[in-house]
Design an enzyme around this catalytic site. Structure first.
Site, PDB file in Angstrom:
ATOM      1  N   ARG A  59       0.822  -1.208   0.000  1.00  0.00           N
ATOM      2  CA  ARG A  59       0.000   0.000   0.000  1.00  0.00           C
ATOM      3  C   ARG A  59       0.859   1.262   0.000  1.00  0.00           C
ATOM      4  NH1 ARG A  59      -2.934  -0.328   4.602  1.00  0.00           N
ATOM      5  NH2 ARG A  59      -2.140   1.554   5.568  1.00  0.00           N
ATOM      6  N   TYR A 112     -14.959  17.137 -15.575  1.00  0.00           N
ATOM      7  CA  TYR A 112     -15.283  15.722 -15.781  1.00  0.00           C
ATOM      8  C   TYR A 112     -16.420  15.314 -14.819  1.00  0.00           C
ATOM      9  CZ  TYR A 112     -14.799  10.705 -15.705  1.00  0.00           C
ATOM     10  OH  TYR A 112     -15.061   9.377 -15.755  1.00  0.00           O
ATOM     11  N   ASP A 184      -5.977  19.185 -14.442  1.00  0.00           N
ATOM     12  CA  ASP A 184      -6.246  17.846 -14.952  1.00  0.00           C
ATOM     13  C   ASP A 184      -5.770  17.853 -16.410  1.00  0.00           C
ATOM     14  OD1 ASP A 184      -7.371  15.599 -16.185  1.00  0.00           O
ATOM     15  OD2 ASP A 184      -9.154  15.615 -14.914  1.00  0.00           O
ATOM     16  N   LYS A 209      -6.786   6.938 -19.770  1.00  0.00           N
ATOM     17  CA  LYS A 209      -6.995   7.514 -21.089  1.00  0.00           C
ATOM     18  C   LYS A 209      -5.681   7.468 -21.885  1.00  0.00           C
ATOM     19  CE  LYS A 209     -10.934   8.172 -19.078  1.00  0.00           C
ATOM     20  NZ  LYS A 209     -11.293   9.403 -18.400  1.00  0.00           N
TER      21      LYS A 209
HETATM   22  C1  LIG Z   1     -11.786   9.810 -17.180  1.00  0.00           C
HETATM   23  C2  LIG Z   1     -11.421  11.121 -16.596  1.00  0.00           C
HETATM   24  C3  LIG Z   1     -11.274  11.282 -15.214  1.00  0.00           C
HETATM   25  C4  LIG Z   1     -11.536  10.153 -14.229  1.00  0.00           C
HETATM   26  O1  LIG Z   1     -10.633   9.121 -14.400  1.00  0.00           O
HETATM   27  P1  LIG Z   1     -10.934   7.581 -14.011  1.00  0.00           P
HETATM   28  O2  LIG Z   1      -9.677   6.900 -14.369  1.00  0.00           O
HETATM   29  O3  LIG Z   1     -12.118   7.150 -14.787  1.00  0.00           O
HETATM   30  O4  LIG Z   1     -11.215   7.566 -12.537  1.00  0.00           O
HETATM   31  C5  LIG Z   1     -10.899  12.529 -14.745  1.00  0.00           C
HETATM   32  N1  LIG Z   1     -10.697  13.561 -15.568  1.00  0.00           N
HETATM   33  C6  LIG Z   1     -10.835  13.449 -16.910  1.00  0.00           C
HETATM   34  C7  LIG Z   1     -10.595  14.632 -17.762  1.00  0.00           C
HETATM   35  C8  LIG Z   1     -11.210  12.230 -17.473  1.00  0.00           C
HETATM   36  O5  LIG Z   1     -11.364  12.129 -18.789  1.00  0.00           O
END
Ligand SMILES: *Cc1c(COP(=O)(O)O)cnc(C)c1O
Length: 396
Positions: A59, A112, A184, A209
């Site tokens: 962890r 998001y 982000d 992504k």
């Molecule tokens: C998909 C996404 C998230 C969340 O990510 P997860 O891996 O699904 O928890 C946050 N910000 C953006 C811009 C995203 O496309």
């Protein structure tokens, strides 16, 4: 080899990579272990507080996770990074490591979906207030700021409206006020955009992504200076326990090694696809930061290197029924949430990710019923165009 001085592609391939000392394996084995055996000397050191370089428990640290973190940190131009089990875990842990009950956050107007729920539901219960501003400009920031503002939260490109955030303007404003900034960077990746180099304090990603890029891993990462990352790791991370699996990390390492090649293909395909869409009679408007018609095209050119990303939104003439005609007839592109995969993915915000938002509010957010978001894949762009061309023809 001093990786700092090398190019982006070299860092993507080599950062974090140290062939296995015992066997010489170039691709390091995956460390599927929850615990690590101490030598008496290591145990003495560790439990007296000198934890440097000692693995104890999954962890806290895992060698496979370390490689992934080193790679992403190198690409973002950062000292340090901390991987999590999902993008949402990265966002939650990064924010909750320094924003507490009674504090205030300023956010870009759309975020998001998961982040929106975090800000409006969960944080509300924790007495953390979030103000969404219509535009991240000095004027709007001055209107929104409070004595207890701790953070300005941004997405590099807003979803699904693909507005580009003026990050340097926000950073200059926030620095003068001693307020932290967080970006982000999921949509842009460090191949296009490196916010830390502009003075942003923390970058977060959904590595689900583009960073992993193959659609076979769910993960996230927090990137920043070593002191901040260590404060997250020894603070909320330790107790919330959002640790990723070594297998997800192993896939992530392999994925990031080709980030530059994949992003180049995504950007090139997206540009050709966007330009083609502009010529289709069923399409009312195409939104892509690489098009001159995009309201922040100049800003995008200034901020982004190597291209404008793989996300294209467009508005078709008509509403839900016309969208259905299109999505029902796609032969290759998949109708699915998520983005940044090798495959082209098509999403309809009004009935999928943003379906719970009232129609008037959605329209105000710039999301009419006819808006379609495409995560342009790395297939042959002519095949992507041909697929949309034949499907759009079903619209009456
Ligand atoms: C998909 C996404 C998230 C969340 O990510 P997860 O891996 O699904 O928890 C946050 N910000 C953006 C811009 C995203 O496309």
């Amino acid at each position: 080899m001093d990786l700092q001085k090398r190019g982006f592609a070299t860092k993507a391939v080599h950062a974090g990579q140290h062939p296995d000392k015992e066997t010489g394996a170039l691709v390091q084995p995956m460390y599927l272990t929850s615990t690590f055996v101490f030598t008496p000397e290591k145990a003495d050191r560790y439990f007296s507080g000198d934890k440097a370089g000692i693995f104890t428990y999954g962890r806290s640290r895992n060698p496979t996770q370390n490689i992934f973190q080193e790679k992403v940190a190198a690409l973002e131009g950062a000292d340090s990074a901390l991987a999590t089990a999902s993008g949402m875990a990265a966002i939650t842990n990064a924010i909750m490591s320094f924003v507490h009950s009674g504090d205030h956050i300023i956010s870009c107007k759309t975020v998001y979906g998961g982040t929106y729920a975090l800000f409006t539901k969960i944080f509300k219960e924790f007495n953390i207030e979030v103000t969404f501003v219509p535009k991240l400009s000095v004027e709007e920031l001055n209107k929104a700021v409070k004595p207890n503002t701790k953070l300005v939260y941004m997405e590099s490109i807003l979803n699904p409206t693909l507005e580009v955030t003026n990050v340097p303007e926000v950073v200059a404003w926030a620095k003068a006020k001693g307020i932290k900034t967080m970006v982000d960077n999921t949509f842009t990746t460090p191949y296009l955009f490196r916010p830390l180099e502009l003075g942003v304090d923390v970058v977060v990603h959904s590595t689900t992504k583009y960073l992993n890029g193959h659609g076979d891993h769910v993960g996230g990462i927090i990137v920043g200076d070593a002191e901040f990352i260590e404060s997250v790791r020894s603070g909320v991370y330790q107790e919330f326990g959002p640790v990723p699996s070594p297998f997800a990390m192993w896939l992530g390492i392999r994925g990031v090694k080709t980030l530059h090649l994949r992003m180049k293909a995504h950007c090139e395909n997206a540009m050709v696809f966007a330009k083609w869409l502009e010529t289709n009679k069923h399409v009312e408007k195409v939104i892509y930061p690489g098009l001159e018609s995009h309201p922040q095209h100049e800003l995008a050119k200034k901020l982004f290197s190597n291209g404008f990303g793989g996300m294209v939104s467009f508005i078709i003439r008509g509403g839900v029924e016309e969208v259905r005609s299109l999505t029902d007839h796609l032969n290759m592109a998949y109708y699915a949430v998520s983005l940044g995969d090798l495959d082209t993915l098509v999403e309809h915000p009004a009935t999928m990710t943003h379906g719970k938002i009232a129609p008037e509010e959605r329209l105000e957010m710039g999301i009419p019923d006819g808006l379609i978001r495409v995560s342009v894949g790395i297939e042959d762009v002519n095949d992507i165009i041909a697929d949309f061309d034949q499907a759009l023809n079903y619209i009456k």
